[in-house]
Scaffold this motif. Structure first.
Motif, mmCIF file in Angstrom:
data_model
loop_
_atom_site.group_PDB
_atom_site.id
_atom_site.type_symbol
_atom_site.label_atom_id
_atom_site.label_comp_id
_atom_site.label_asym_id
_atom_site.label_seq_id
_atom_site.Cartn_x
_atom_site.Cartn_y
_atom_site.Cartn_z
ATOM 1 N N GLU A 24 -34.948 23.064 -8.756
ATOM 2 C CA GLU A 24 -33.902 24.020 -8.426
ATOM 3 C C GLU A 24 -32.785 23.937 -9.471
ATOM 4 O O GLU A 24 -32.161 22.894 -9.645
ATOM 5 N N SER A 26 -29.265 25.294 -10.079
ATOM 6 C CA SER A 26 -28.146 25.978 -9.430
ATOM 7 C C SER A 26 -27.217 26.559 -10.495
ATOM 8 O O SER A 26 -26.838 25.872 -11.447
ATOM 9 N N VAL A 35 -26.373 29.868 -5.416
ATOM 10 C CA VAL A 35 -27.394 30.688 -6.071
ATOM 11 C C VAL A 35 -28.180 29.775 -6.999
ATOM 12 O O VAL A 35 -27.595 29.007 -7.772
ATOM 13 N N GLU A 37 -32.255 29.045 -9.169
ATOM 14 C CA GLU A 37 -33.555 29.502 -9.661
ATOM 15 C C GLU A 37 -34.577 28.410 -9.434
ATOM 16 O O GLU A 37 -34.298 27.226 -9.654
ATOM 17 N N THR A 39 -37.326 26.807 -10.981
ATOM 18 C CA THR A 39 -37.828 26.773 -12.358
ATOM 19 C C THR A 39 -39.350 26.705 -12.425
ATOM 20 O O THR A 39 -39.934 26.944 -13.481
ATOM 21 N N LYS A 43 -38.470 32.373 -9.741
ATOM 22 C CA LYS A 43 -37.890 33.207 -8.684
ATOM 23 C C LYS A 43 -36.448 32.805 -8.422
ATOM 24 O O LYS A 43 -36.075 31.638 -8.566
ATOM 25 N N LYS A 44 -35.642 33.797 -8.016
ATOM 26 C CA LYS A 44 -34.209 33.586 -7.814
ATOM 27 C C LYS A 44 -33.882 33.671 -6.319
ATOM 28 O O LYS A 44 -34.429 34.519 -5.599
ATOM 29 N N TYR A 45 -32.969 32.790 -5.881
ATOM 30 C CA TYR A 45 -32.627 32.731 -4.467
ATOM 31 C C TYR A 45 -31.122 32.544 -4.271
ATOM 32 O O TYR A 45 -30.421 32.001 -5.130
ATOM 33 N N ASP A 59 -33.998 35.994 -0.950
ATOM 34 C CA ASP A 59 -34.393 36.365 -2.304
ATOM 35 C C ASP A 59 -33.313 37.238 -2.927
ATOM 36 O O ASP A 59 -32.702 38.067 -2.238
ATOM 37 N N ASP A 62 -33.141 39.614 -10.297
ATOM 38 C CA ASP A 62 -32.698 39.043 -11.574
ATOM 39 C C ASP A 62 -31.313 39.569 -11.942
ATOM 40 O O ASP A 62 -30.485 38.829 -12.478
ATOM 41 N N PHE A 65 -28.761 37.861 -9.827
ATOM 42 C CA PHE A 65 -28.689 36.465 -10.275
ATOM 43 C C PHE A 65 -27.796 36.342 -11.508
ATOM 44 O O PHE A 65 -26.990 35.409 -11.620
ATOM 45 N N SER A 69 -24.407 34.118 -11.970
ATOM 46 C CA SER A 69 -24.313 33.153 -13.066
ATOM 47 C C SER A 69 -23.032 33.355 -13.859
ATOM 48 O O SER A 69 -22.327 32.397 -14.200
#
Length: 471
Positions: A24, A26, A35, A37, A39, A43-45, A59, A62, A65, A69
């Motif tokens: 993960e 973060s 938030v 990913e 790796t 997938k992004k969560y 979910d 991108d 996300f 970020s």
């Protein structure tokens, strides 16, 4: 009016740092929302922290996300808001550039969104209506009478616009207080009295307006044939156009829904549309109704479910209906099973406490203990006890109607506790090897491996003091 819960004082939140898996990554965390990913698969969560005693993972795209970020380094560029329930638990997180949206800007953003249904250009009429609704809100919140007013004179569009804009402003104040408060410290949110009064009055006016509406559209799940549960609330569109757009947006995200119209008729034996929707939401265990309109205006009206539950037969089954609907809705919409562990355990906890109902009739009018009961077969040949969570569903079943036609004086329904049910299924004297609950809504047979799993979970539940919560 009986449908509004009193405001509850914010509870002190204790933020715990958890050890996360190495895969993960973060990119954003503010104490209530994270938030990250995965790796291993890219997938992004988003992760809602402290969600009713646990966590909730959703979910995200991108594109979203990337916004989160960037917000970690450039927080002031963005407006971050959270939708919360009456306990101030977050239900949903929103991020956008810190600009004021107008219909023109909304149109530009919609054109940039991937995987969205095509949107018609914003009409001059919509632009004018949007401006008038915002002006109505501004005039109302600045009125010298709003602090002492106990009512608000507003039509349907005005009442939902005022309520929605009030909620947005309150959420912004909460978000700012969260940002400014030291992590783990109790949050103090100073909400202007005028804003608070206008929000309450606008919601009362909205409910009065929808109570008189001739037509309302409830968003239903294709998977459960029940109202779609959006973080535990029903979604009700005020117009067909809004309902159609809402359904299209859900479908574009792979969530199968449809809109069901509720109408108010001159027939006085048929309750008004709003009353039937409230009753349906309460019987499904939903805690409120989110009304939705154009321009992204939506507002939540909490249901005083305790008052409504008193009118329900077998109220203990409300939790089972809610848990089964929510679990199977999300599972069939593609939410990974590992994300639904808590939801699954909540469903079994409710099942173990439920009173299940089965159509039956006496074999012999003189002997009350000899019954013919409803049994159905699944596609694998399993013989299943046909069970329901409400008398209404029972009486609409083919089995009940058939028994009623054959023996009107000696037919009815039998009540089962879960322990009685399992004793019957495990008995060598019976041919049944499973059961099914509310099959017209959720045609899921519990037999074979799934039945074995339930037996094991029931033993764990019993040994832990009739609970899945660690003692």
């Amino acid at each position: 009016m009986g449908f509004f819960n009193k405001k509850k004082e914010n509870k002190k939140e204790t933020i715990e740092e958890l050890i996360r898996p190495e895969n993960e990554r973060s990119v954003y965390r503010d104490g209530v929302f994270e938030v990250f990913e995965d790796t291993s698969d890219g997938k992004k969560y988003g992760r809602i922290l402290k969600y009713h005693g646990g966590e909730k993972i959703i979910d995200i795209s991108d594109k979203e996300f990337a916004l989160w970020s960037d917000a970690a380094e450039n927080f002031n560029k963005y407006r971050i808001t959270y939708e919360r329930d009456e306990e101030f638990f977050i239900e949903k997180a929103h991020i956008e550039l810190a600009t004021t949206d107008t219909p023109e800007k909304i149109e530009e953003k919609e054109q940039e969104k991937p995987n969205q249904p095509s949107q018609a250009p914003v009409s001059e009429e919509d632009k004018r209506e949007f401006s008038e609704l915002v002006e109505f809100y501004n005039n109302a919140v600045q009125s010298t009478d709003v602090e002492k007013a106990t009512s608000l004179s507003a039509d349907l569009a005005q009442s939902i616009a005022a309520s929605a804009l009030c909620e947005r402003k309150i959420n912004e104040l909460i978000s700012k207080a969260k940002k400014d408060a030291p992590e783990g410290e109790k949050i103090k949110v100073q909400i202007p009295k005028a804003l608070d009064n206008l929000c309450q009055n606008a919601k009362k006016a909205l409910f009065q307006n929808v109570s008189c509406a001739k037509s309302l559209f409830v968003i239903y799940s294709e998977h459960t044939k029940r109202p779609h549960s959006a973080a535990g609330v029903a979604l009700v569109a005020l117009t067909k156009e809004v309902a159609d757009v809402t359904v299209s947006e859900f479908l574009s995200r792979g969530q199968k829904v449809y809109a069901l119209e509720f109408t108010t008729t001159p027939d006085i034996s048929m309750p008004p549309a709003a009353s039937r929707i409230v009753s349906e939401a309460a019987s499904m265990g939903l805690r409120g109704i989110r009304f939705i309109y154009k321009f992204g205006f939506s507002t939540l009206i909490q249901l005083n479910t305790q008052e409504l539950i008193k009118k329900q037969q077998f109220p203990e089954n409300i939790l089972l209906r809610a848990a089964m609907s929510g679990f199977f809705q999300d599972l069939r919409n593609g939410v990974p099973a590992e994300k639904l562990k808590n939801a699954e355990l909540s469903m079994y906890d409710a099942l173990f406490r439920a009173t299940l109902i089965q159509p039956c009739m006496k074999k012999n009018a003189e002997k009350s203990d000899e019954l013919s009961v409803a049994i159905v077969k699944d596609d694998r040949g399993n013989c299943l006890l046909e069970l329901f969570t409400s008398v209404e569903l029972t009486e609409r079943s083919e089995s009940y109607i058939r028994f009623k036609n054959e023996a009107p004086q000696t037919s009815g329904y039998k009540k089962w506790s879960f322990d009685e049910l399992m004793t019957e299924i495990m008995s060598e004297k019976t041919a049944v090897n499973g059961f099914i609950i509310d099959k017209d809504c959720i045609p899921v047979p519990f037999a074979g491996a799934s039945l074995d799993k339930i037996v094991k979970l029931k033993a764990i539940w019993d040994n832990n003091g009739k609970s899945f919560v660690k003692k």
